[in-house]
Write a protein that holds these residues in place. Structure first.
Motif, PDB file in Angstrom:
ATOM      1  N   ILE A  66      -0.283 -13.517   0.780  1.00 65.47           N
ATOM      2  CA  ILE A  66      -0.075 -12.819  -0.459  1.00 65.47           C
ATOM      3  C   ILE A  66      -0.561 -11.224  -0.332  1.00 65.47           C
ATOM      4  O   ILE A  66      -0.057 -10.442  -0.909  1.00 65.47           O
ATOM      5  N   ILE A  69       1.873  -9.483   1.128  1.00 70.85           N
ATOM      6  CA  ILE A  69       3.182  -9.292   0.596  1.00 70.85           C
ATOM      7  C   ILE A  69       3.001  -8.060  -0.485  1.00 70.85           C
ATOM      8  O   ILE A  69       4.015  -7.146  -0.677  1.00 70.85           O
ATOM      9  N   LYS A  72       3.375  -5.075   1.128  1.00 68.07           N
ATOM     10  CA  LYS A  72       4.982  -5.012   1.759  1.00 68.07           C
ATOM     11  C   LYS A  72       5.103  -5.263   3.271  1.00 68.07           C
ATOM     12  O   LYS A  72       5.711  -4.545   3.959  1.00 68.07           O
ATOM     13  N   SER A  76       6.280 -12.001   5.351  1.00 69.55           N
ATOM     14  CA  SER A  76       5.229 -12.631   4.991  1.00 69.55           C
ATOM     15  C   SER A  76       5.603 -13.570   3.680  1.00 69.55           C
ATOM     16  O   SER A  76       5.045 -14.619   3.564  1.00 69.55           O
ATOM     17  N   GLU A  77       6.670 -13.329   2.881  1.00 69.00           N
ATOM     18  CA  GLU A  77       7.092 -13.987   1.822  1.00 69.00           C
ATOM     19  C   GLU A  77       7.529 -15.348   2.547  1.00 69.00           C
ATOM     20  O   GLU A  77       7.318 -16.377   1.860  1.00 69.00           O
ATOM     21  N   LYS A  81       6.160 -19.262   1.849  1.00 66.04           N
ATOM     22  CA  LYS A  81       6.833 -20.470   1.242  1.00 66.04           C
ATOM     23  C   LYS A  81       6.885 -21.276   2.295  1.00 66.04           C
ATOM     24  O   LYS A  81       6.868 -22.571   1.880  1.00 66.04           O
ATOM     25  N   TYR A 135       0.064 -20.143  -4.915  1.00 62.48           N
ATOM     26  CA  TYR A 135       1.369 -19.436  -4.741  1.00 62.48           C
ATOM     27  C   TYR A 135       2.110 -18.842  -5.742  1.00 62.48           C
ATOM     28  O   TYR A 135       2.679 -17.629  -5.523  1.00 62.48           O
TER      29      TYR A 135
END
Length: 485
Positions: A66, A69, A72, A76-77, A81, A135
C-alpha cells in the motif's frame, strides 16, 4: 469458559496480575490466552500459532505494498490484489477442508480432533476480515506482534467468538494501561453479565438438553404434542447455550477493559425475520453482510440479484455450521424466510398508510417469527436430514403417539420436578424484555433498575446456578454447542 473452580482461579490469577503490572497488560493477556488454548487442546494451540504468524506476515506485506501504491510504484496494485485474493482463498479452503474432510470420511473422532481444532471457524473469519480491511484501508496493519497475536488468540472469545474486527479490538488493546477495575461500574456490570451468562447456560440450556437430545434423536417414539414442545425447548436451549457463552466471554473480557462485540440482543423478541438476523449471532451476521453480501452487490442490482445474493449468504451460513445436508436445509429455510419477508415488505411499503402497526400486530409478528425460526432449528439440531424430516412429518401430522402423553413424559425422563422448566423460559423472557426496553446489554440494562431489584435478580440467579446448575467433573468448554462450529 467452563463453569468450574479451575476457570474461577485462572481468571482471578490473571486479573490480579493484570492490575498489578500495568506496563505489561497486553503481554499478560497474551500469555494467559496461550496457556488457556494449550490447556484446552494442543492441536488448537499449534493451529492458532501457525495462522497468527501467517496472517501477521500477510498484513505487513499488504502495508508495504500500500505504501508503494501511494508512492505510485508500478504493478504494486496488481501484486496487492493477488496477495489478498490468494490469502483469502487459502483461509476459505483451509476452513472448508478442516471442517469437512474428516466428517466426510470415516468419521474418525481422533481425525476430527486433529483436523477440526476448537475455535477455528471464528479466528479464520477474523483473519479474513483483517486481511480484507487492511486492503480496503479500513484498518492499518498491526506491526506489534504481541497486540496482533492477542487479537487472534484472546482467550475469552477463543472458543465460540464473538468474531471481532481488528480496528475496534486493537484500539482497546492499546488503551489497556488506563483501565481501572472499579471505574465506570466496570466490576458491577461484568459480574452481572457473567452471572447472567452462566444462568442461561448451566441452569436453562443444560437442563433442557436432557429432553431435546432424546426428542431430536428418537422422534419416532413421540407424539406431535411432545415434538412441538421439543421444538420450543430446543429454540430456548440453543439461544441460552450460545448467548450464555457470549455473555460470560463479554463479562470476563470487560474486567480487563476490552469490550467485545455484543452477539445477541433479545433476538426472540424480533417482529420479523430481518430483525431477528440483526439480533442473532450479530458478529457472524455482520461478517456475512460486510464480506459476502455487500461485495456480491447486496440489494443494489434489482430483486433477482438481491435474492440470489441472499441465497448465497445463507447457503454459506449453513455450510459454515457443518457439512451435513440438515445444516444446508436450515440455511435455505432462513434464506427463503428473508426473501419472502423482503417481498412482503415491498408490497407493504407500496400500500403504506403512514400508521404505525398496533401492539397486537407487533406481538403477532414476534410469535410468528419465533415459530418459523424454531421450525428451522429442527433441522439444525437433528442428527441428519432424514431425522429432521421425520421429526417435522410427525409433528405436522399431529400424530398422537402409541402411548399417552404422560407415558411419553416418563419415557423421555420428565418428572414432576421438571414442571419448573416453564419458569426458566419466563425468566429468560423477562431478562430479554429488560434488554429490549433499555436497549442495552444485560450488564448495563441491570444497572438501570433499582438496586433492590437488581440484587434480588442476581441472588436468584446465583442460587439457581448453585442448586440447579449442571456442572462439575466432565463439564468443560467443549460442552458448549457452538464449539462444534
Amino acid at each position: 469458559m467452563s463453569f468450574s473452580i479451575e476457570t474461577f482461579l485462572f481468571v482471578t490469577i490473571i486479573l490480579i496480575l493484570f492490575y498489578l503490572i500495568k506496563k505489561a497488560r497486553a503481554v499478560i493477556l497474551l500469555a494467559a490466552s496461550l496457556v488457556f488454548i494449550y490447556h484446552l487442546d494442543v492441536g488448537s494451540f499449534i493451529w492458532i500459532l501457525a495462522v497468527t504468524a501467517i496472517v501477521y506476515g500477510v498484513g505487513i506485506a499488504e502495508d508495504k505494498l500500500i505504501e508503494r501504491i501511494e508512492k505510485k510504484k508500478d504493478k504494486s496494485e496488481v501484486t496487492l490484489k493477488i496477495l489478498v485474493v490468494a490469502s483469502v482463498v487459502l483461509c476459505a479452503v483451509l476452513l472448508f477442508a478442516l471442517k469437512n474432510i474428516a466428517r466426510w470420511g470415516e468419521r474418525d473422532d481422533a481425525l476430527i480432533k486433529i483436523l477440526l481444532p476448537i475455535g477455528f471457524s471464528y479466528y479464520i473469519f477474523q483473519a479474513i476480515s483483517y486481511i480484507v480491511d487492511v486492503y480496503r484501508r479500513k484498518a492499518k496493519a498491526e506491526k506489534n506482534p504481541i497486540n496482533f497475536a492477542l487479537y487472534m488468540c484472546y482467550f475469552p472469545k477463543f472458543v465460540s467468538g464473538p468474531i471481532e474486527r481488528s480496528d475496534t479490538f486493537l484500539v482497546r488493546v492499546k488503551e489497556l494501561s488506563g483501565v481501572r477495575l472499579f471505574g465506570n461500574k466496570r466490576f458491577s456490570i461484568s459480574f452481572s453479565t457473567i452471572i447472567y451468562g452462566y444462568f442461561l447456560k448451566v441452569v436453562v440450556a443444560d437442563r433442557l438438553a436432557f429432553f431435546t437430545t432424546r426428542l431430536l434423536n428418537d422422534s419416532a417414539r413421540f407424539g406431535a404434542a411432545w415434538l412441538f414442545l421439543g421444538m420450543v425447548m430446543y429454540s430456548i436451549q440453543i439461544y441460552c447455550d450460545f448467548a450464555g457463552y457470549s455473555a460470560v466471554a463479554i463479562g470476563i473480557s470487560n474486567l480487563f477493559g476490552i469490550e467485545l462485540t455484543e452477539n445477541f440482543h433479545a433476538p426472540y423478541l424480533s417482529r420479523n425475520i430481518s430483525e431477528f438476523w440483526r439480533k442473532w449471532h450479530i458478529s457472524l451476521s455482520r461478517w456475512l453482510r460486510d464480506y459476502i453480501y455487500i461485495p456480491l452487490g447486496g440489494s443494489r442490482k434489482g430483486n433477482a440479484r438481491r435474492f440470489l445474493n441472499t441465497a448465497i449468504v445463507f447457503i454459506i451460513c449453513g455450510i459454515w455450521h457443518g457439512a451435513d445436508a440438515s445444516f444446508l436445509a436450515w440455511g435455505l429455510l432462513h434464506g427463503f424466510y428473508v426473501m419472502a419477508f423482503g417481498l412482503y415488505s415491498e408490497a407493504k411499503r407500496k400500500r403504506a398508510t403512514g400508521k404505525e402497526p398496533a401492539s397486537i400486530m407487533n406481538v403477532a409478528g414476534m410469535v410468528f417469527t419465533f415459530l418459523i425460526v424454531s421450525f428451522a432449528w429442527i433441522f439444525f439440531g437433528a442428527p441428519n436430514i432424514g431425522s429432521g424430516a421425520c421429526y417435522v412429518g410427525r409433528m405436522l401430522s399431529m400424530t398422537p403417539g402409541v402411548d399417552s402423553f404422560a407415558a411419553q413424559a416418563a419415557d423421555i425422563g420428565a418428572s414432576r420436578r421438571d414442571m419448573i422448566l416453564p419458569i426458566y423460559g419466563v425468566v429468560v423472557l423477562a431478562l430479554d424484555l429488560l434488554i429490549a426496553r433499555k436497549d442495552k446489554r444485560i450488564g448495563r440494562a441491570m444497572q438501570g433498575i433499582p438496586d433492590v431489584a437488581r440484587y434480588a435478580v442476581l441472588y436468584g440467579m446465583i442460587m439457581a446456578i448453585l442448586l440447579l446448575g449442571i456442572y462439575g467433573p466432565g463439564y468443560n468448554a467443549s460442552s458448549f454447542m457452538y464449539v462444534n462450529f
